[in-house]
Scaffold this active site. Sequence first.
Site, PDB file in Angstrom:
ATOM      1  CD  GLU A 175      -3.002  -1.273   2.160  1.00 19.72           C
ATOM      2  OE1 GLU A 175      -2.864  -0.507   3.224  1.00 19.72           O
ATOM      3  OE2 GLU A 175      -4.186  -1.495   1.931  1.00 19.72           O
ATOM      4  CD  GLU A 369      -3.775  -6.238   2.594  1.00 22.26           C
ATOM      5  OE1 GLU A 369      -4.509  -5.380   3.204  1.00 22.26           O
ATOM      6  OE2 GLU A 369      -2.511  -5.828   2.623  1.00 22.26           O
TER       7      GLU A 369
HETATM    8  C1  BG6 Z   1      -4.531  -3.035   4.816  1.00 22.48           C
HETATM    9  C2  BG6 Z   1      -3.040  -3.299   5.135  1.00 22.48           C
HETATM   10  O1  BG6 Z   1      -4.447  -1.608   4.704  1.00 22.48           O
HETATM   11  O2  BG6 Z   1      -5.505  -3.346   5.541  1.00 22.48           O
HETATM   12  C3  BG6 Z   1      -3.008  -4.471   6.384  1.00 22.48           C
HETATM   13  O3  BG6 Z   1      -2.043  -3.901   4.386  1.00 22.48           O
HETATM   14  C4  BG6 Z   1      -4.311  -4.288   7.501  1.00 22.48           C
HETATM   15  O4  BG6 Z   1      -2.057  -4.559   6.923  1.00 22.48           O
HETATM   16  C5  BG6 Z   1      -5.300  -4.523   6.505  1.00 22.48           C
HETATM   17  O5  BG6 Z   1      -4.079  -5.132   8.278  1.00 22.48           O
HETATM   18  C6  BG6 Z   1      -6.823  -4.447   7.288  1.00 22.48           C
HETATM   19  O6  BG6 Z   1      -6.745  -3.280   8.215  1.00 22.48           O
HETATM   20  P1  BG6 Z   1      -6.967  -3.191   9.465  1.00 22.48           P
HETATM   21  O7  BG6 Z   1      -6.737  -1.997  10.131  1.00 22.48           O
HETATM   22  O8  BG6 Z   1      -8.324  -3.735   9.865  1.00 22.48           O
HETATM   23  O9  BG6 Z   1      -6.266  -4.327  10.181  1.00 22.48           O
END
Ligand code: BG6
Length: 474
Positions: A175, A369
């Site tokens: 990201e 993701e």
């Molecule tokens: C992404 C990141 O932004 O979102 C991860 O690459 C992160 O590291 C994921 O865990 C989900 O976000 P969060 O804050 O719910 O853990």
Amino acid sequence: MKETVKKFSDHFLWGGAFAANQVEGAYNENGKGLSTADVSPDGISHPFDMSMTKKNLYHDAIDFYHRYPEDIALFAEMGFKCLRMSIAWTRIFPEGDEDQPNEKGLQFYDKVIDELLKHDIQPIVTISHYEMPLGLVKRYGGWRDRKVISFYEKYACTIFERYKDKVKHWMTFNEINVVVHAPFTGGGLIFTEGDNQKNIIYQAAHHQFVASALAVKACHEIVKNAKIGCMLAYWPTYPLTSKPEDVWAALSMDRETMLFTDIQARGVYPSYANRYFREHGIEIQIQEDDLELLREYKVDFLGFSYYMSRTTAASTENADTTEGNLIMGGIKNPYIESSEWGWEIDPKGLRIALNILYDRYQMPLFIVENGLGATDVVEYQKGGPAVNDDYRINYLRNHIIEMKEAIADGVELMGYTSWGPIDLVSASKAEMSKRYGFIYVDKDDEGNGTLDRTRKKSFYWYQNVIKSNGEVLS
Ligand code: BG6
């Protein structure tokens, strides 16, 4: 005309994704140095506890460091074709600027990667996922200093050499655009009064672009048949109304994100950057060969995370700002529901995102993701503990349906790794209760629990999705 096919390719990479610091624990074992995550006990928004006096769940996380064989066996049971993981920079170069790598750190990833390959799971490695060495922050101010480029390059070359026969998919920075929203997490940046913050952020980003291009170059030189990609946090931005001013506001906001992939995938600073930089008092130092490097060493594929869309308007005064959207500077979309953490749930937005990115870059895309962070309740049934997470199944199913539509639209999609296949420490909250996994981990926000792993209902659902190559989604 080619037939419209709503089908995943035979080589589609199904799997899950996580970051080293959110799962491994063992934060000071076998020579590992401190990373920015180790001193960021409250997550992205309050990252400055250098004294480490507060409890930090990252320190032990879910103990993947010691339990990786058990966890990888569970991923294999779900049928994973790949696992997107990251390597902790601080296990390899504990302070960041050493001459020699830490052999014990490399040995740990030897074992993890071998274990994955034993189960026919391809490792997909992110070189830097939100956790640069604290030593580089203290001595160089993080990515604001150009010298950090060569430390990153040395680290990247070290792991390319070590894993060149085993890892064929790489990503340079997780990201990369998040440095704008969370400068400490994304760039190890700490500001002092009077700093021109935007300038520092975009200078740091420029250093990361150059570092990323150097990694692309080295990867192709060292690793045969490698593919190396960038990784963008993407939230397509919608205008709140059809008022031209709102449409313009949305386009402008989207460009702040696209600037990053415009550079990494097209190899040039986009023309709109000039005006943006001028109007925001940004004047970055670019060295003579930098632009040539960016042009020559573009990425092979575009990886991105998709959790939500974003909405904006010309005037955001009196607008409803939900917590999740607020982080990214957006406002509430009245047509979309939000998760418990205020992240807007918009499966159609994934089709939109895929189409926008493919139209613009015409290169293979990889959803690295996507997932739902939710509170799970463990029910004690006859057969033992169970988590009936139909809400998660629903979320994922609706997103996968839109992926199929995008494929039929003509988008070239390499794979899908859903976020947090096993419960892990949240990045924005540094807590356990925001769970994404197919596998439940018994640990609470205070750090208590047995760390036992339990298959959730979604575990069996995803197993069927993979087995049927995305045909069975019920
Ligand atoms: C992404 C990141 O932004 O979102 C991860 O690459 C992160 O590291 C994921 O865990 C989900 O976000 P969060 O804050 O719910 O853990």
